[in-house]
Design an enzyme around this catalytic site. Sequence first.
Site, PDB file in Angstrom:
ATOM      1  N   ASP A  90       0.792  -1.204  -0.037  1.00 24.52           N
ATOM      2  CA  ASP A  90      -0.200  -0.168  -0.099  1.00 24.52           C
ATOM      3  C   ASP A  90       1.235   1.259  -0.061  1.00 24.52           C
ATOM      4  O   ASP A  90       1.766   1.164   0.809  1.00 24.52           O
ATOM      5  CB  ASP A  90      -0.875  -0.064   1.086  1.00 24.52           C
ATOM      6  CG  ASP A  90      -1.954  -1.193   1.263  1.00 24.52           C
ATOM      7  OD1 ASP A  90      -2.235  -1.882   0.184  1.00 24.52           O
ATOM      8  OD2 ASP A  90      -2.611  -1.130   2.280  1.00 24.52           O
ATOM      9  N   HIS A 147       5.161  -7.255  -0.267  1.00 26.38           N
ATOM     10  CA  HIS A 147       4.743  -8.521  -0.714  1.00 26.38           C
ATOM     11  C   HIS A 147       5.249  -8.736  -2.061  1.00 26.38           C
ATOM     12  O   HIS A 147       6.009  -7.826  -2.702  1.00 26.38           O
ATOM     13  CB  HIS A 147       3.022  -8.856  -0.815  1.00 26.38           C
ATOM     14  CG  HIS A 147       2.550  -8.807   0.529  1.00 26.38           C
ATOM     15  ND1 HIS A 147       1.962  -9.934   1.046  1.00 26.38           N
ATOM     16  CD2 HIS A 147       2.615  -7.920   1.651  1.00 26.38           C
ATOM     17  CE1 HIS A 147       1.529  -9.568   2.201  1.00 26.38           C
ATOM     18  NE2 HIS A 147       1.809  -8.375   2.506  1.00 26.38           N
ATOM     19  N   SER A 252       8.830   3.397   4.986  1.00 20.68           N
ATOM     20  CA  SER A 252       9.960   4.050   3.946  1.00 20.68           C
ATOM     21  C   SER A 252       9.503   3.822   2.583  1.00 20.68           C
ATOM     22  O   SER A 252       8.214   4.001   2.398  1.00 20.68           O
ATOM     23  CB  SER A 252      10.934   2.995   4.155  1.00 20.68           C
ATOM     24  OG  SER A 252      12.191   3.840   3.768  1.00 20.68           O
TER      25      SER A 252
END
Length: 285
Positions: A90, A147, A252
């Site tokens: 995200d 992911h 980050s």
Amino acid sequence: MKQKLFILFQHIVPQHLLSRLAGRLADCTNPWVKNRFISWFAKKYQVNMAEALVEEPTDYSSFNAFFTRELKLGIRQINPEPDALVSPADGAISQIGAIQHGRIFQAKGRGYGLTTLLGGYEELASPFKNGFFTTIYLSPRDYHRVHMPIKGTLRETVYVPGDLFSVNRTTAENVDQLFARNERLVAIFDTEAGPMAMILVGAMIVAGIETVWGGQVAPMLRQPLRTPYLPEPTTPIVLEKGEEMGRFKLGSTVILLFGPDAIEWVGTFKAESPVKLGEKLATQR
């Protein structure tokens, strides 16, 4: 003036000391400390706890446990198209495009070297010259597990020590070679689309970078560390599309690299476009 002071502060503050102290605080399990810290953070950044597997913020054992919280099963759909490359996290697209003449665009006319980003190893950079890149910024409110955008077999990693500047838009527009000077972990995978690099970039107040196969890899050493995972007889580390590969303890940036003629970015994405884990970013060519 505020931007100039913000950049100046980052140049003069002891970045690593501040970040490591923040890491200790984030690992604190004292209820009085961690509950106030978590509650303040969740309110300030309007964290959507309805998506979290554990919805009550103060039920987490520490701030780091809260920050790296797991999402409810099925809350993010991984694009099932066989040739789809999906977002690993995200966040928001910081930049997206082609790698030109061995350089990657950062912001406002600033760029950085591909080889420098990959720890100075020319043999690692060569397959990605004239290829494709995207930089994804994870804001404080985002889900902070990373992911796989495509199924891959881990070939090697390179831990690169460096600075810990903030990686938000202001810093990207004002600090030269930001992503090639910050502490980072480079993970090289073999995929159906050819070689892929996933770079997890550290930042100020980021208390650590972890991978699912090796645990915490930063903070770590003051020297680069290159770790091969192939060829045999080592057991291959194979991760499926959408499977978790790592996480940030405080947020980050993730950078993806692909070779020339490997992929085609979805045309609707541009700088500052929001993106969700599992959303289609590109098509394999």
